[in-house]
Design an enzyme around this catalytic site. Structure first.
Site, PDB file in Angstrom:
ATOM      1  CB  CYS A 101     -45.945  25.297 -17.562  1.00 51.19           C
ATOM      2  SG  CYS A 101     -45.556  26.381 -18.903  1.00 51.19           S
ATOM      3  CB  CYS A 128     -38.528  24.748 -19.876  1.00 47.46           C
ATOM      4  SG  CYS A 128     -39.390  26.293 -20.443  1.00 47.46           S
ATOM      5  CB  CYS A 132     -39.265  23.562 -16.237  1.00 53.35           C
ATOM      6  SG  CYS A 132     -40.564  24.336 -14.882  1.00 53.35           S
ATOM      7  CB  CYS A 135     -39.730  36.943  -6.781  1.00 55.32           C
ATOM      8  SG  CYS A 135     -40.107  36.443  -8.568  1.00 55.32           S
ATOM      9  CB  CYS A 173     -39.894  40.398  -8.568  1.00 54.84           C
ATOM     10  SG  CYS A 173     -39.124  39.630 -10.075  1.00 54.84           S
ATOM     11  CB  CYS A 188     -35.114  40.225 -12.441  1.00 53.91           C
ATOM     12  SG  CYS A 188     -34.566  38.564 -12.031  1.00 53.91           S
ATOM     13  NE  ARG A 223     -32.377  38.143  -8.131  1.00 56.24           N
ATOM     14  CZ  ARG A 223     -32.605  39.018  -7.127  1.00 56.24           C
ATOM     15  NH1 ARG A 223     -32.759  38.831  -5.829  1.00 56.24           N
ATOM     16  NH2 ARG A 223     -33.175  40.202  -7.509  1.00 56.24           N
TER      17      ARG A 223
END
Length: 334
Positions: free
Chosen positions: A54, A58, A61, A98, A130, A190, A262
């Site tokens: 990616c 972040c 991550c 998901c 999701c 979400c 969650r």
């Protein structure tokens, strides 16, 4: 019955957050019992359909290309592999699957077409689907809705003020715009955050204010505890206290009484007793399965044993109805 409000102030949320702990848990549990079947917990399974590489930065991550975290880059999975994973998750008790892709944003290409095919196929199994794919345009959100997508995950991560410390490759407004596109497409929202990033309590309260003052509350709010990963800028962050998790879950439950809260990343570090406190405080959803994208997670068998011990029952798919009309190959309890 608890009033659903959209005009919470930071001061009101802070007062709730700082309530003496046992009183806070009691208040949250009372709200939970008024608005939900408190013994019913939704089980979701999360799989990475495209891993690593990616371009974002972040700080938490392991899939960011710029960090050396040992995560191997994998191209998008074959649809058959995703369907097999969905069937296994459903057999284990999951009602939602998901699918995550390590993209900055969705592009209109063959990979997105493949994701759309996966969405339709998994929906056909009678599971809520999701996706978390990064930023979306209005048109892309509508294509996902047309394919039968039930929910879209796009976390705020932290407060608007703290955001630039964690991510510089997109803005907070980018996040909110994607959520707006999801909402316009009538896809369930979400969106939650991560605690343990080095944020302040004021940042946590600010994030909850953003979520609870949206025109419509997110249907699902994940509360994640940071799982520090070697090679990322936050690798040395200490484990967040379970009491902080309980306070966040309880506060979220009180200010968003009808939302599914969650209990997400970080459960492998929590004992059954600590997780039970989170359920008492209003959590009514978990991710099950051995991995959350690339980080460890308790197995289905471990969670089923915990459910039996605590008297919890898995929530059925589509309990609140099915927003998008698609064909399924079995009857689904609404």
């Amino acid at each position: 019955m608890t009033e659903v409000r959209y005009n919470w102030t930071k001061e009101e949320i802070a007062e709730i957050y700082h309530t003496p702990l046992l009183d806070l848990i009691y208040q949250a549990a009372s709200v939970h019992r008024e608005n939900k079947d408190y013994a019913e917990v939704q089980i979701s399974s999360l799989i990475s359909v495209k891993t690593g590489g990616c371009p974002e930065d972040c700080a938490y991550c392991p899939q960011a290309a710029r960090y050396n975290t040992g995560v191997n880059v994998h191209a998008i999975l074959p649809k058959e592999e995703v369907i097999a994973a969905a069937e296994k998750a459903k057999a284990g008790g999951a009602s939602r699957l998901c699918m995550g892709a390590a993209w900055r944003e969705v592009r209109d290409n063959r990979d997105f077409d493949k994701v759309l095919e996966m969405v339709t196929a998994v929906n056909g199994l009678g599971m809520e689907v999701c996706c978390t794919l990064g930023m979306l345009t209005e048109g892309q959100a509508q294509r996902l809705a047309d394919a039968g997508l039930y929910a879209y995950n796009h976390n705020l991560d932290t407060s608007e003020d703290d955001y630039k410390r964690i991510i510089t490759t997109r803005t907070y407004d980018d996040r909110l715009q994607t959520l707006d596109h999801v909402r316009k497409a009538k896809i369930s929202v979400c969106s939650g955050g991560i605690i343990g990033l080095g944020e302040t309590v004021a940042d946590r309260i600010s994030m909850l204010k953003t979520l609870s003052t949206m025109p419509k509350h997110p249907e699902s709010v994940p509360i994640n505890a940071l799982v520090p990963v070697a090679g990322t800028p936050l690798a040395d962050q200490p484990r967040v206290s379970v009491w902080d998790m309980v306070r966040m879950i309880a506060t979220a439950r009180i200010v968003m009484p009808k939302t599914v809260v969650r209990l997400s990343a970080g459960r492998t570090e929590m004992s059954t007793i600590e997780q039970a406190l989170c359920f008492m405080a209003g959590a009514n959803s978990i991710f099950a399965g051995e991995k959350l994208l690339t980080t460890p997670n308790p197995s289905f068998d471990t969670d089923m044993a915990m459910f039996e011990l605590l008297g919890l029952t898995p929530r059925k798919a589509f309990k609140n109805g099915r927003p998008n009309r698609v064909e399924v190959n079995e009857e689904v309890s609404l």
